[in-house]
Write a protein that holds these residues in place. Structure first.
Motif, mmCIF file in Angstrom:
data_model
loop_
_atom_site.group_PDB
_atom_site.id
_atom_site.type_symbol
_atom_site.label_atom_id
_atom_site.label_comp_id
_atom_site.label_asym_id
_atom_site.label_seq_id
_atom_site.Cartn_x
_atom_site.Cartn_y
_atom_site.Cartn_z
ATOM 1 N N ASN A 431 0.812 -1.212 0.000
ATOM 2 C CA ASN A 431 0.000 0.000 0.000
ATOM 3 C C ASN A 431 0.844 1.260 0.000
ATOM 4 O OD1 ASN A 431 -2.534 -1.501 0.387
ATOM 5 N ND2 ASN A 431 -1.680 -1.948 2.408
ATOM 6 N N SER A 489 -8.391 0.742 -5.893
ATOM 7 C CA SER A 489 -8.460 1.276 -4.543
ATOM 8 C C SER A 489 -7.335 2.299 -4.363
ATOM 9 C CB SER A 489 -8.315 0.130 -3.535
ATOM 10 O OG SER A 489 -8.671 0.523 -2.244
ATOM 11 N N ALA A 491 -4.994 3.226 -2.351
ATOM 12 C CA ALA A 491 -3.638 2.968 -1.852
ATOM 13 C C ALA A 491 -2.933 1.817 -2.552
ATOM 14 C CB ALA A 491 -3.678 2.697 -0.353
ATOM 15 N N SER A 492 -3.552 1.165 -3.522
ATOM 16 C CA SER A 492 -2.980 -0.045 -4.114
ATOM 17 C C SER A 492 -1.798 0.285 -5.023
ATOM 18 C CB SER A 492 -4.052 -0.789 -4.915
ATOM 19 O OG SER A 492 -3.586 -2.053 -5.323
ATOM 20 N N GLY A 512 -10.744 -3.712 -1.840
ATOM 21 C CA GLY A 512 -9.845 -3.144 -0.841
ATOM 22 C C GLY A 512 -10.406 -1.930 -0.140
ATOM 23 N N ASP A 548 -7.618 -1.927 1.954
ATOM 24 C CA ASP A 548 -6.436 -1.904 1.112
ATOM 25 C C ASP A 548 -6.067 -3.317 0.641
ATOM 26 O OD1 ASP A 548 -6.378 0.881 1.541
ATOM 27 O OD2 ASP A 548 -5.254 0.587 3.399
ATOM 28 N N THR A 549 -4.795 -3.554 0.358
ATOM 29 C CA THR A 549 -4.424 -4.850 -0.218
ATOM 30 C C THR A 549 -4.426 -5.969 0.819
ATOM 31 O OG1 THR A 549 -2.068 -4.293 0.038
ATOM 32 C CG2 THR A 549 -3.093 -3.823 -2.092
#
Length: 823
Positions: A431, A489, A491-492, A512, A548-549
């Motif tokens: 992230n 998403s 922050a990916s 995410g 997130d991830t």
């Protein structure tokens, strides 16, 4: 799309491939032109440089003396023009026991390459003799002797620790007398010697080590001055990097607390009798197994830690990350199962291995997480060796290698390659760790490369997208989501900034969550835009959130486990292929891909952003009447050695497909789509040795080609032989018309592509060829891997969205008739 109901199992074909010997076409290859040199001047300057380096090495050896752990020899560093990478191979000489150990890009704007070579003392005049022959002797063709070697060298000098350092320049220690942690890549068989020298020089070492073909990696705490002494006095080191493997990931916010919801769902949970056959193994901060939604599927026997002093339980130091991952791996987003009233069946079990230390200074110390990962997996497998496993981690390092293999990612590849174990490894993409605004969306994602070890070739790397866009909570009135529905998403991370040679990552994306913003401040991770999951302190709270991830990776683990349960016995390579093969781009992603209008550069960047899209369990397990899938599991022997000579390519496989020709011809110009996915695991051989033809990371590569409508089978055989040769020689490869990705699909060890055309055209495209390309199994015969078999999985889908004909039934009839005929 008008796809019928998915209620028919995919076809699994046995013994489908026919072995085809590789026939190398005759072709004269003109070698590339060598650098233009003034022969006498170049020989004089290079002899002076090499002579001075050798003299300095002799003084160095005389001053050091000899002890039991030292070997007589030294390292030379050669400078080559950037265009002469092929010259790296010629710097080595196995008969003289001279080895190219490290290659790096030169500092400054001029570019070029620097190659470090270990030279035994008895061969100290080897290069001086080669230079003199170049200066004074001609070949039978009238060219200077040794010209391909000597003309490619600009200059040389005695090597130091800096010469063996292959990380970025900014990571090399700035102060020579300050001790730092090094990742020391040892030459084969030199670990005991290095440990003895480390003890003599008071070099601190960590306990873990990782072994690869030709290399063993350890961590050592030493100053540059001390490491220079090691380089000057022994032959142990091949390569130096900075130790960077420290865990980093996002944690989430608290959620609603309702014990009644938990009790209700816990009462409805039903654990399958066969759940012990498949496991999701979480490598994380531990799991709070006393949570009522986790305890039924996490046995005390499957609750591990790599350090008994830490315990196996989750702790506040990591904000319950492992427990939150466990909740998603079992239930996906808890909102739906909590709100339902039906029984909730869990068909696999959970395993937890704590690999993160307590929340003190130890968490910031580097360690060989590749070795820790292997140790953690071993603990779970020793406890229950019969299980098929989805091994999952959302723990990543801030080491952004931009695709280059690290000790951690290489260890992941090695763990996948060990085919005796039924293990599939899933890793989060990592992230972005800064405040994000709407202006950052996609711009920042494309610039921020994946975390280590997400570049692993054999693992499935999981990115994050989101469909969470509703902000209803009055406390956040006026807030809007940063990412629109179906988009990445916020922050990916992605691999957009990587070079083309590296694998496409992430492979797939899962939910995410999103961030919300008020128009002025950076985005916030509010509960409504995240995934509801289990809290690590059920004595106080039952629910938390995650995003997130991390959440995406846990969801992908659940999906992979469901595939293993639904089709028991499939190889990990096949499960991996089905995850990717079943993925589709969301409408938002598909629109961007369509708007590329065939621009390959833009298309490749989008693939590195979104991977192959969002997978679906229904598509992964079941076919429809007009959307059918063939699964092929096979193996190939890529190479063979002819006597004591070089290793050559050996076999290809030709798969004749049970195509419903009459039905396809009856559809005429009706548009159809074919998707092909090829999945296999490579054996890694890491180390920064220039990535020339003889120094490759992957053991082997495989490629696929599909027969065209106008080719005979014999013409198709000839074309895939030509394609194999072109791939080997770096010449353009023709994959035919109608393919979306073309040769870009060929990076890494998982290849997927889409062909679109008419049904009548598809009717004659009834064969797929699988052929090998080179790797270190071929280029390093002294490692004795050239006789190895290589497993692979091939997935082929025909989709005729608007066709009323039952293609599935037609294929079923063909296969049944074939079985009867062979009986």
């Amino acid at each position: 799309m008008a796809i019928g109901p998915r209620n028919r199992p995919h076809f699994l074909l046995k013994d489908n491939g026919a072995v085809e010997p590789y026939r190398r076409p005759n072709r004269k290859i003109d070698p590339p032109a060598l650098p233009l040199r003034n022969r006498q001047a170049h020989a004089q300057a290079l002899a002076h440089a090499v002579g001075a380096a050798v003299a300095a090495a002799e003084q160095q050896l005389a001053a050091a003396g000899v002890t039991a752990f030292e070997t007589r020899g030294f390292y030379l560093e050669f400078d080559l023009p950037a265009s002469e990478r092929a010259g790296i191979d010629q710097l080595a000489n196995r008969q003289q026991k001279m080895e190219v150990v490290a290659v790096r890009e030169a500092d400054g704007d001029a570019g070029g390459l620097k190659a470090a070579v270990f030279v035994p003392e008895r061969a100290k005049n080897y290069f001086l003799n080669k230079i003199e022959q170049y200066r004074a002797t001609d070949t039978d063709k009238g060219r200077p002797r040794n010209e391909p070697l000597i003309s490619r060298i600009d200059t040389a000098q005695l090597a130091s620790a800096r010469s063996l350092f292959t990380d970025g320049d900014e990571l090399f220690p700035q102060h020579a007398d300050v001790a730092v942690w090094w990742e020391v890549w040892l030459r084969e068989g030199r670990r005991e010697r290095f440990e003895a020298m480390a003890a003599a020089l008071e070099i601190q070492m960590r306990q873990h080590a990782i072994r690869f073909p030709e290399r063993e990696v350890v961590l050592a705490l030493a100053s540059t001055v001390t490491m220079d002494r090691v380089v000057a006095r022994s032959d142990t080191i091949a390569e130096l990097r900075r130790a960077k493997d420290t865990p980093a990931f996002f944690t989430g916010l608290g959620g609603a607390e309702q014990r009644a919801w938990t009790d209700d769902l816990a009462d409805r949970v039903q654990v399958s009798e066969a759940a012990d056959e498949v496991a999701i193994c979480l490598l994380d901060s531990g799991v709070r197994r006393t949570h009522p939604l986790i305890e039924p599927v996490l046995s005390v026997d499957d609750w591990h830690t790599i350090n008994p002093d830490w315990g196996a339980d989750d702790t506040p130091a990591w904000q319950g990350h492992g427990t939150r991952m466990a909740g998603v791996a079992l239930y996906n987003d808890l909102i739906d199962p909590l709100a339902a009233q039906d029984p909730f069946e869990i068909r696999y079990c959970l395993e937890s291995v704590r690999i993160l230390p307590p929340g003190d200074a130890e968490e910031n110390q580097p360690d060989l997480y590749g070795a820790i990962t292997g140790e953690a997996i071993a603990r779970a497998e020793i406890q229950a060796p019969h299980r098929s496993r989805v091994i999952t981690t959302a723990i990543t390092s801030t080491n952004h290698s931009r695709g280059r293999a690290s000790s951690w990612s290489s260890s992941i590849d090695q763990l996948c390659f060990e085919t005796d174990a039924q293990r599939l490894i899933l890793i989060s993409a990592g992230n972005i760790r800064v405040d994000l605004t709407p202006a950052d969306l996609l711009v920042r994602n494309d610039l921020e490369p994946l975390d280590d070890p997400a570049q692993a070739w054999n693992a499935i790397t999981i990115g994050a997208f989101t469909n969470k866009v509703d902000v209803i909570d009055a406390a956040f009135a006026g807030y809007i989501p940063i990412a629109p529905a179906g988009e990445l998403s916020p922050a990916s991370r992605t691999s957009v900034s990587w070079d083309r040679q590296w694998p496409v990552k992430p492979d797939i994306v899962m939910e995410g969550g999103n961030l919300a913003h008020d128009g002025q401040n950076p985005g916030e991770p509010i509960d409504e835009l995240r995934i509801l999951t289990t809290h690590f302190r059920p004595e106080n709270r039952y629910f938390s959130t995650i995003g997130d991830t991390s959440s995406a990776t846990a969801q992908a683990a659940k999906l992979a486990a469901e595939i293993m349960v639904g089709r028991p016995g499939l190889r990990p390579e096949t499960v991996r292929a089905l995850l990717v093969h079943s993925a589709e781009w969301t409408p938002a992603m598909a629109t961007r891909i369509t708007n590329c209008h065939g621009n390959k550069t833009q298309l490749q960047a989008l693939l590195r952003r979104y991977g192959y899209g969002v997978p679906d369990l229904g598509r992964a397990l079941l076919s429809a009447n007009n959307d059918l899938t063939l699964i092929i599991e096979d193996e190939i022997r890529p190479f063979q050695r002819e006597g004591t000579g070089s290793v050559k390519m050996r076999d290809m496989k030709l798969h004749m497909l049970p195509w419903p020709k009459e039905d396809l011809l009856s559809l005429g110009a009706e548009p159809v789509e074919v998707r092909v996915t090829l999945s296999y695991f490579i054996e890694p051989n890491p180390g920064e040795r220039g990535w020339t033809r003889r120094h490759r990371y992957a053991s082997h590569g495989l490629r696929f080609q599909m027969k065209t409508a106008t080719e005979t089978v014999d013409e198709f055989r000839a074309r895939i032989n030509q394609a194999a040769r072109n791939e080997e020689e770096g010449a353009p490869v023709n994959v035919g018309e109608g393919w979306l990705l073309g040769t870009f699909r060929d990076s890494g060890s998982l290849h997927s592509d889409f062909w679109r055309g008419t049904a009548a055209d598809l009717a004659e495209r009834d064969a797929i060829g699988i052929f090998p390309v080179g790797g270190w199994w071929k280029e390093k015969p002294y490692l004795d891997r050239y006789n190895e078999q290589a497993r692979y999985s091939l997935i082929v889908t025909i989709r005729a969205s608007n066709a009323a004909v039952d293609l599935y039934a037609a294929v079923e009839t063909i296969l049944t008739t074939k079985i009867v005929a062979e009986a």
